[in-house]
Design a protein around this motif. Structure first.
Motif, PDB file in Angstrom:
ATOM      1  N   TYR A  39       0.873  -1.172   0.061  1.00  0.00           N
ATOM      2  CA  TYR A  39       0.082   0.141  -0.110  1.00  0.00           C
ATOM      3  C   TYR A  39       0.876   1.360   0.019  1.00  0.00           C
ATOM      4  O   TYR A  39       0.668   2.164  -0.788  1.00  0.00           O
ATOM      5  CB  TYR A  39      -0.892   0.146   1.146  1.00  0.00           C
ATOM      6  CG  TYR A  39      -2.205  -0.987   1.249  1.00  0.00           C
ATOM      7  CD1 TYR A  39      -2.531  -1.712  -0.019  1.00  0.00           C
ATOM      8  CD2 TYR A  39      -2.531  -1.579   2.585  1.00  0.00           C
ATOM      9  CE1 TYR A  39      -3.650  -2.586   0.200  1.00  0.00           C
ATOM     10  CE2 TYR A  39      -3.483  -2.396   2.515  1.00  0.00           C
ATOM     11  CZ  TYR A  39      -4.013  -2.870   1.377  1.00  0.00           C
ATOM     12  OH  TYR A  39      -5.037  -3.915   1.421  1.00  0.00           O
ATOM     13  N   PHE A  40       2.027   1.438   0.890  1.00  0.00           N
ATOM     14  CA  PHE A  40       2.851   2.356   0.964  1.00  0.00           C
ATOM     15  C   PHE A  40       3.451   2.722  -0.354  1.00  0.00           C
ATOM     16  O   PHE A  40       3.780   3.875  -0.956  1.00  0.00           O
ATOM     17  CB  PHE A  40       3.856   2.291   2.068  1.00  0.00           C
ATOM     18  CG  PHE A  40       3.145   2.327   3.439  1.00  0.00           C
ATOM     19  CD1 PHE A  40       2.305   3.509   3.652  1.00  0.00           C
ATOM     20  CD2 PHE A  40       3.389   1.368   4.406  1.00  0.00           C
ATOM     21  CE1 PHE A  40       1.524   3.633   4.832  1.00  0.00           C
ATOM     22  CE2 PHE A  40       2.682   1.492   5.622  1.00  0.00           C
ATOM     23  CZ  PHE A  40       1.682   2.635   5.966  1.00  0.00           C
ATOM     24  N   GLU A  41       3.985   1.473  -0.799  1.00  0.00           N
ATOM     25  CA  GLU A  41       4.486   1.565  -2.357  1.00  0.00           C
ATOM     26  C   GLU A  41       3.847   2.180  -3.348  1.00  0.00           C
ATOM     27  O   GLU A  41       4.102   3.073  -4.069  1.00  0.00           O
ATOM     28  CB  GLU A  41       5.034   0.384  -2.792  1.00  0.00           C
ATOM     29  CG  GLU A  41       5.927   0.141  -3.994  1.00  0.00           C
ATOM     30  CD  GLU A  41       6.231  -1.087  -4.398  1.00  0.00           C
ATOM     31  OE1 GLU A  41       7.442  -1.345  -4.832  1.00  0.00           O
ATOM     32  OE2 GLU A  41       5.504  -2.456  -4.728  1.00  0.00           O
ATOM     33  N   THR A  42       2.462   1.748  -3.186  1.00  0.00           N
ATOM     34  CA  THR A  42       1.473   2.160  -4.206  1.00  0.00           C
ATOM     35  C   THR A  42       1.349   3.855  -4.371  1.00  0.00           C
ATOM     36  O   THR A  42       1.529   4.387  -5.260  1.00  0.00           O
ATOM     37  CB  THR A  42       0.159   1.519  -3.869  1.00  0.00           C
ATOM     38  OG1 THR A  42       0.203   0.101  -4.295  1.00  0.00           O
ATOM     39  CG2 THR A  42      -1.006   2.222  -4.873  1.00  0.00           C
ATOM     40  N   SER A  43       1.496   4.220  -3.026  1.00  0.00           N
ATOM     41  CA  SER A  43       1.200   5.859  -3.056  1.00  0.00           C
ATOM     42  C   SER A  43       2.562   6.443  -3.664  1.00  0.00           C
ATOM     43  O   SER A  43       2.480   7.558  -4.066  1.00  0.00           O
ATOM     44  CB  SER A  43       0.669   6.329  -1.656  1.00  0.00           C
ATOM     45  OG  SER A  43       1.594   5.778  -0.856  1.00  0.00           O
ATOM     46  N   ARG A  44       3.779   5.905  -2.963  1.00  0.00           N
ATOM     47  CA  ARG A  44       5.027   6.576  -3.461  1.00  0.00           C
ATOM     48  C   ARG A  44       5.177   6.720  -4.726  1.00  0.00           C
ATOM     49  O   ARG A  44       5.616   7.514  -5.410  1.00  0.00           O
ATOM     50  CB  ARG A  44       6.273   5.993  -2.799  1.00  0.00           C
ATOM     51  CG  ARG A  44       6.486   6.324  -1.206  1.00  0.00           C
ATOM     52  CD  ARG A  44       7.616   5.921  -0.814  1.00  0.00           C
ATOM     53  NE  ARG A  44       8.164   4.509  -1.116  1.00  0.00           N
ATOM     54  CZ  ARG A  44       7.701   3.454  -0.606  1.00  0.00           C
ATOM     55  NH1 ARG A  44       6.981   3.562   0.507  1.00  0.00           N
ATOM     56  NH2 ARG A  44       7.998   2.285  -0.848  1.00  0.00           N
ATOM     57  N   GLN A  99       3.607   8.571   5.793  1.00  0.00           N
ATOM     58  CA  GLN A  99       2.640   7.896   4.863  1.00  0.00           C
ATOM     59  C   GLN A  99       1.645   7.222   5.910  1.00  0.00           C
ATOM     60  O   GLN A  99       2.108   6.755   7.077  1.00  0.00           O
ATOM     61  CB  GLN A  99       3.319   6.745   3.973  1.00  0.00           C
ATOM     62  CG  GLN A  99       3.983   7.499   2.729  1.00  0.00           C
ATOM     63  CD  GLN A  99       4.652   6.226   2.188  1.00  0.00           C
ATOM     64  OE1 GLN A  99       5.594   5.833   1.930  1.00  0.00           O
ATOM     65  NE2 GLN A  99       3.705   5.929   1.061  1.00  0.00           N
ATOM     66  N   VAL A 100       0.551   7.091   5.387  1.00  0.00           N
ATOM     67  CA  VAL A 100      -0.730   6.459   6.309  1.00  0.00           C
ATOM     68  C   VAL A 100      -1.500   5.627   5.597  1.00  0.00           C
ATOM     69  O   VAL A 100      -1.820   5.709   4.190  1.00  0.00           O
ATOM     70  CB  VAL A 100      -1.352   7.475   6.847  1.00  0.00           C
ATOM     71  CG1 VAL A 100      -0.575   8.328   8.051  1.00  0.00           C
ATOM     72  CG2 VAL A 100      -2.072   8.627   5.870  1.00  0.00           C
ATOM     73  N   VAL A 101      -2.188   4.820   6.128  1.00  0.00           N
ATOM     74  CA  VAL A 101      -3.017   4.033   5.653  1.00  0.00           C
ATOM     75  C   VAL A 101      -4.292   3.931   6.595  1.00  0.00           C
ATOM     76  O   VAL A 101      -4.379   3.630   7.578  1.00  0.00           O
ATOM     77  CB  VAL A 101      -2.917   2.563   5.504  1.00  0.00           C
ATOM     78  CG1 VAL A 101      -3.962   1.535   4.824  1.00  0.00           C
ATOM     79  CG2 VAL A 101      -1.822   2.264   4.299  1.00  0.00           C
ATOM     80  N   PHE A 102      -5.505   4.570   5.707  1.00  0.00           N
ATOM     81  CA  PHE A 102      -6.796   4.719   6.506  1.00  0.00           C
ATOM     82  C   PHE A 102      -7.813   3.718   6.205  1.00  0.00           C
ATOM     83  O   PHE A 102      -7.818   3.610   4.784  1.00  0.00           O
ATOM     84  CB  PHE A 102      -7.276   6.090   6.599  1.00  0.00           C
ATOM     85  CG  PHE A 102      -6.724   6.974   7.593  1.00  0.00           C
ATOM     86  CD1 PHE A 102      -7.712   7.727   8.563  1.00  0.00           C
ATOM     87  CD2 PHE A 102      -5.517   7.637   7.616  1.00  0.00           C
ATOM     88  CE1 PHE A 102      -7.265   8.453   9.465  1.00  0.00           C
ATOM     89  CE2 PHE A 102      -5.001   8.373   8.300  1.00  0.00           C
ATOM     90  CZ  PHE A 102      -5.581   9.093   9.310  1.00  0.00           C
ATOM     91  N   HIS A 103      -8.623   3.223   7.067  1.00  0.00           N
ATOM     92  CA  HIS A 103      -9.668   2.304   6.543  1.00  0.00           C
ATOM     93  C   HIS A 103     -10.904   2.671   7.524  1.00  0.00           C
ATOM     94  O   HIS A 103     -10.733   2.792   8.755  1.00  0.00           O
ATOM     95  CB  HIS A 103      -9.204   0.863   6.964  1.00  0.00           C
ATOM     96  CG  HIS A 103     -10.551  -0.165   6.491  1.00  0.00           C
ATOM     97  ND1 HIS A 103     -10.777  -0.254   5.282  1.00  0.00           N
ATOM     98  CD2 HIS A 103     -11.069  -0.940   7.576  1.00  0.00           C
ATOM     99  CE1 HIS A 103     -11.491  -1.193   5.216  1.00  0.00           C
ATOM    100  NE2 HIS A 103     -11.831  -1.611   6.711  1.00  0.00           N
ATOM    101  N   ASN A 104     -12.056   3.239   6.907  1.00  0.00           N
ATOM    102  CA  ASN A 104     -13.175   3.462   7.496  1.00  0.00           C
ATOM    103  C   ASN A 104     -13.019   4.735   8.629  1.00  0.00           C
ATOM    104  O   ASN A 104     -13.543   4.510   9.740  1.00  0.00           O
ATOM    105  CB  ASN A 104     -13.786   2.229   8.310  1.00  0.00           C
ATOM    106  CG  ASN A 104     -14.426   1.046   7.390  1.00  0.00           C
ATOM    107  OD1 ASN A 104     -14.804   1.367   6.402  1.00  0.00           O
ATOM    108  ND2 ASN A 104     -14.317   0.118   7.824  1.00  0.00           N
ATOM    109  N   GLY A 105     -12.151   5.654   8.001  1.00  0.00           N
ATOM    110  CA  GLY A 105     -11.918   6.713   9.117  1.00  0.00           C
ATOM    111  C   GLY A 105     -10.865   6.789  10.190  1.00  0.00           C
ATOM    112  O   GLY A 105     -10.683   7.422  10.947  1.00  0.00           O
ATOM    113  N   VAL A 106     -10.311   5.412  10.234  1.00  0.00           N
ATOM    114  CA  VAL A 106      -9.194   5.233  11.050  1.00  0.00           C
ATOM    115  C   VAL A 106      -8.035   4.907  10.676  1.00  0.00           C
ATOM    116  O   VAL A 106      -7.616   4.061   9.656  1.00  0.00           O
ATOM    117  CB  VAL A 106      -9.796   3.890  11.958  1.00  0.00           C
ATOM    118  CG1 VAL A 106      -8.809   3.289  13.053  1.00  0.00           C
ATOM    119  CG2 VAL A 106     -11.190   4.008  12.793  1.00  0.00           C
ATOM    120  N   CYS A 107      -6.968   5.537  11.261  1.00  0.00           N
ATOM    121  CA  CYS A 107      -5.257   5.303  10.623  1.00  0.00           C
ATOM    122  C   CYS A 107      -5.096   3.657  11.213  1.00  0.00           C
ATOM    123  O   CYS A 107      -4.936   3.379  12.215  1.00  0.00           O
ATOM    124  CB  CYS A 107      -4.545   6.380  11.195  1.00  0.00           C
ATOM    125  SG  CYS A 107      -2.888   6.096  10.686  1.00  0.00           S
TER     126      CYS A 107
END
Length: 147
Positions: A39-44, A99-107
């Motif tokens: 996921y982090f790689e995808t955004s970078r 970087q962050v990943v959020f799911h349903n408004g939660v980090c």
């Protein structure tokens, strides 16, 4: 005691979404820890390689030099994750990210990453061109530092 506030998605200027895939799950039926690196790689990579942003100088390439992940909450399938990225520091030959990943408004996870610009032939670090430094600025956090 200085307690750091939890990340807020709106603090990250580069954002996108990604699907949680069934294949992302582990035997505990939540997203596997290794998947967060993807996921982090995808955004970078989406930021760096987007043709409009001009962050891929000809003859040079970006390599990942550091990735540290903090896991904060479980993510389950099906669903969508929101990915956030902010440039935290621009060095001579490197760029640091939060970087962050959020799911349903939660980090669900946060990370610190560093990429280094290298010559494609020599594979040695090379100084960031001035125009690339300028093009990274819109993605910086307000308190970010330029070396």
């Amino acid at each position: 005691m200085n307690v750091k506030a939890p990340p807020r998605l709106e603090d990250f200027p580069y954002r996108q979404t990604d699907n949680v895939r069934f294949g992302d799950l582990d035997p505990n039926h939540h997203v596997n820890n290794a998947t967060y690196a993807t996921y982090f790689e995808t955004s970078r990579v989406s930021l760096i390689r987007h043709p409009e942003f001009g962050l891929m100088p000809k003859g040079l390439s970006w390599v990942l030099a550091h990735l540290a992940i903090d896991f904060r909450a479980e993510v389950h399938w099906p669903g969508v994750v929101e990915l956030g990225l902010a440039v935290s520091r621009i060095g001579r030959s490197s760029v640091s990210y939060e970087q962050v990943v959020f799911h349903n408004g939660v980090c669900a996870a946060s990370a610190a990453a560093v990429t280094v610009l290298v010559d494609q032939v020599s594979r040695k670090p090379t100084a960031l061109p001035d125009d690339v430094v300028k093009k990274f600025r819109p993605w910086m956090r307000r308190e970010a530092a330029i070396a």
